[in-house]
Design an enzyme around this catalytic site. Structure first.
Site, short mmCIF file in Angstrom:
data_model
loop_
_atom_site.label_atom_id
_atom_site.label_comp_id
_atom_site.label_asym_id
_atom_site.label_seq_id
_atom_site.Cartn_x
_atom_site.Cartn_y
_atom_site.Cartn_z
N ASP A 169 -46.91 37.87 -74.82
CA ASP A 169 -46.51 39.25 -74.19
C ASP A 169 -44.69 39.42 -74.57
O ASP A 169 -44.35 40.58 -75.11
CB ASP A 169 -46.71 39.07 -73.19
CG ASP A 169 -46.94 40.59 -72.09
OD1 ASP A 169 -46.04 41.20 -73.08
OD2 ASP A 169 -47.02 39.56 -70.99
N HIS A 203 -47.29 41.77 -79.00
CA HIS A 203 -47.28 41.98 -78.09
C HIS A 203 -47.57 42.71 -76.48
O HIS A 203 -46.81 42.67 -75.53
CB HIS A 203 -45.45 41.90 -77.96
CG HIS A 203 -45.31 41.22 -78.76
ND1 HIS A 203 -45.28 39.63 -78.84
CD2 HIS A 203 -44.80 41.78 -80.19
CE1 HIS A 203 -45.06 39.35 -80.44
NE2 HIS A 203 -44.39 40.47 -81.10
N ASP A 246 -44.42 50.33 -82.79
CA ASP A 246 -43.90 48.59 -82.34
C ASP A 246 -44.36 48.00 -82.05
O ASP A 246 -45.03 48.07 -80.56
CB ASP A 246 -42.78 49.36 -82.33
CG ASP A 246 -41.67 47.96 -82.81
OD1 ASP A 246 -41.65 47.55 -84.50
OD2 ASP A 246 -41.19 47.17 -82.33
N GLU A 303 -48.42 48.44 -85.89
CA GLU A 303 -48.18 47.66 -86.54
C GLU A 303 -48.21 46.19 -85.55
O GLU A 303 -47.14 45.90 -84.71
CB GLU A 303 -46.25 47.05 -86.16
CG GLU A 303 -45.74 45.90 -86.98
CD GLU A 303 -44.27 45.52 -86.12
OE1 GLU A 303 -44.18 45.18 -87.27
OE2 GLU A 303 -44.13 45.91 -84.69
CA CA Z 1 -44.56 42.18 -74.10
#
Ligand code: CA
Length: 485
Positions: free
Chosen positions: A196, A237, A233, A263
């Protein structure tokens, strides 16, 4: 007849931070259209932590170069008006525009605040390496230069779940923020236990106000700019459930034609495939696997078996969802994901993405116009323009592969009646001079074809049975087409 679509990534890491980039796009739009580009991916449009920042250090998502913040009104690329003008210029040419969204983190907070964290191991974010303690973190975003225009949302440590700097102790680390419902988001990449956290203040997508604010911003931005899509982007994450929710909301707001590509930078193809399943195909993904194959082929030279170039790539397994590219602003030398495709293979790599029937290919600004930085390189327009020409005018119709030799592969596109003079024969070698006998079909019999890259100067006559023997130089590519159209 719909022509082949081609995206240009209209920036590289080191373009001058002189505020003229939106004007550069405005001025280039007619020529890009003429050369066969149909879509433009532009860098982050929002105010970043400094005027020299590429935009990935996102500060205020509602400041598009309009407010005096971070020491400047404009962004690295220009003012909001310049941006609007550039997008209009693209639209006048019929070019669609996709905007780069940075949604994982925020940078350059206005104020520090004190809150409780636990430090976690850099290489395993699920492993606590401290007791809870107070830090002073840069997490308070009040946007004094903008006030409450467009949005009254102010950010503080409640809206983030991690940061990397403790101002009280003047030291860095990965600090997980503590509080009610605070934890790393699930449904993110598994590297380092839980990936993350990437950088700066990590946005907590478990927080309902955050989800609402970011979705509302996504709608506001698309409406404000009348853009045609987004490039998202760093989505490995970000909570994948939110990505799906966000994409669905954008299409609901802007219509089915609103295009999105993510991405998801993971060389492991199965992870990308799983991600597509998770988000229910609400957006396309960049084909990172193919990028690494192209890089490997460029490094190995004649030791690379070209017949395997598409094996274990997204374009092969998910041809409808793959956005193919050779290099980008992160893969260029000295950047975060450095994996540059070597020069000698660059034109061949572009032929592999531009002249095939599948995929939505991207031409990188840095390959086309050149890159700056410590290791500047000249642009390769003279190598790429002929391929763009062939993509726009020639690469149509049935595709037949001649992937029959490890060092020399070829394919043909048979052409279609709706586009007169269409059809092409592509051959590439990573070793010596070669040739390949390929068939275009007897509808092309008697035509005299030339290599539109001008790497070879021969004239090749298609024989009565539709076959011809097409040559290629060593370590090169040739794209044979009918010049009489
Ligand atoms: Ca994150």
């Amino acid at each position: 007849m719909k022509r082949n679509q081609t995206m240009m990534q209209f920036f590289e890491w080191h373009i001058d931070a002189d505020g003229t980039h939106w004007n550069r796009l405005r001025d280039a739009a007619p020529e890009l259209k003429t050369n066969g580009i149909t879509s433009i991916w532009i860098p982050p449009v929002t105010k970043a932590l400094s005027v020299n920042d590429t935009g990935y250090g996102a500060y205020d998502l509602y400041d598009l170069g309009e407010f005096d913040q971070k020491g400047t009104v404009r962004t690295k690329y220009g003012t909001k008006q310049d941006l609007m003008d550039a997008i209009s210029a693209c639209h006048e040419q019929g070019l669609t525009v996709y905007v780069d969204l940075v949604m994982n983190h925020k940078a350059g907070a206005d104020e520090k605040e004190t809150f409780q964290v636990i430090e976690v191991a850099g290489n395993n974010r699920t492993k606590d390496i401290s007791k809870p303690f107070d830090i002073e973190g840069w997490t308070k975003f009040t946007f004094p230069g903008r006030g409450e225009q467009y949005s009254s949302f102010k950010w503080n440590s409640e809206h983030f779940n991690g940061t990397d700097y403790d101002a009280r102790a003047n030291r860095g680390g990965v600090f997980r923020i503590l509080g009610e419902n605070k934890r790393w988001n699930e449904h993110v990449d598994h590297e380092f236990g839980n990936y993350d956290y990437l950088m700066f203040a990590d946005i907590d997508y478990n927080h309902p106000q955050v989800r609402e604010e970011m979705t509302s911003w996504g709608k506001w931005l698309a409406t404000t700019l009348s853009c045609n899509g987004y490039r998202l982007d760093a989505i490995k994450h970000i909570n994948h459930d939110f990505i799906k929710e966000f994409a669905t909301q954008m299409v609901q707001e802007r219509g089915e034609d609103f295009y999105m590509v993510g991405e998801f930078w993971n060389p492991d193809l199965s992870e990308c495939q799983q991600f597509l399943d998770t988000i229910d195909y609400t957006m396309d993904l960049f084909d990172v696997s193919l990028h690494y194959k192209l890089q490997a082929a460029s490094q190995a030279g004649k030791d690379f078996d070209l017949t395997t170039i598409f094996e274990n790539t997204l374009i092969q397994s998910h041809p409808m969802n793959a956005v193919t590219f050779v290099d980008n602003h992160d893969s260029q030398p000295h950047e975060a994901l450095e994996s540059w495709v070597q020069d000698w293979f660059k034109q061949s790599a572009y032929a592999l993405i531009l002249l095939r029937q599948d995929g939505f290919p991207v031409v990188f600004y840095g390959d086309y116009y050149g890159i700056g930085g410590k290791e500047p390189q000249e642009g390769k327009r003279s190598a790429i323009d002929p391929l763009l020409y062939a993509r726009y005018h020639k690469a149509y119709g049935e595709q037949q592969d001649y992937f029959d030799h490890p060092n020399t592969i070829g394919w043909v596109r048979l052409g279609i009646p709706e586009i007169v003079g269409s059809g092409c024969a592509v051959i590439m070698s990573n070793s010596d001079l070669g040739e390949k006998r390929m068939s275009l079909g007897d509808q092309h019999a008697g035509e005299v074809w030339i290599d539109c890259t001008h790497n070879r100067k021969d004239e090749i006559t298609i024989e009565q049975d539709g076959f011809a023997t097409f040559p290629v130089n060593g370590g090169s590519v040739s794209v044979w087409t009918n010049p009489k159209t």
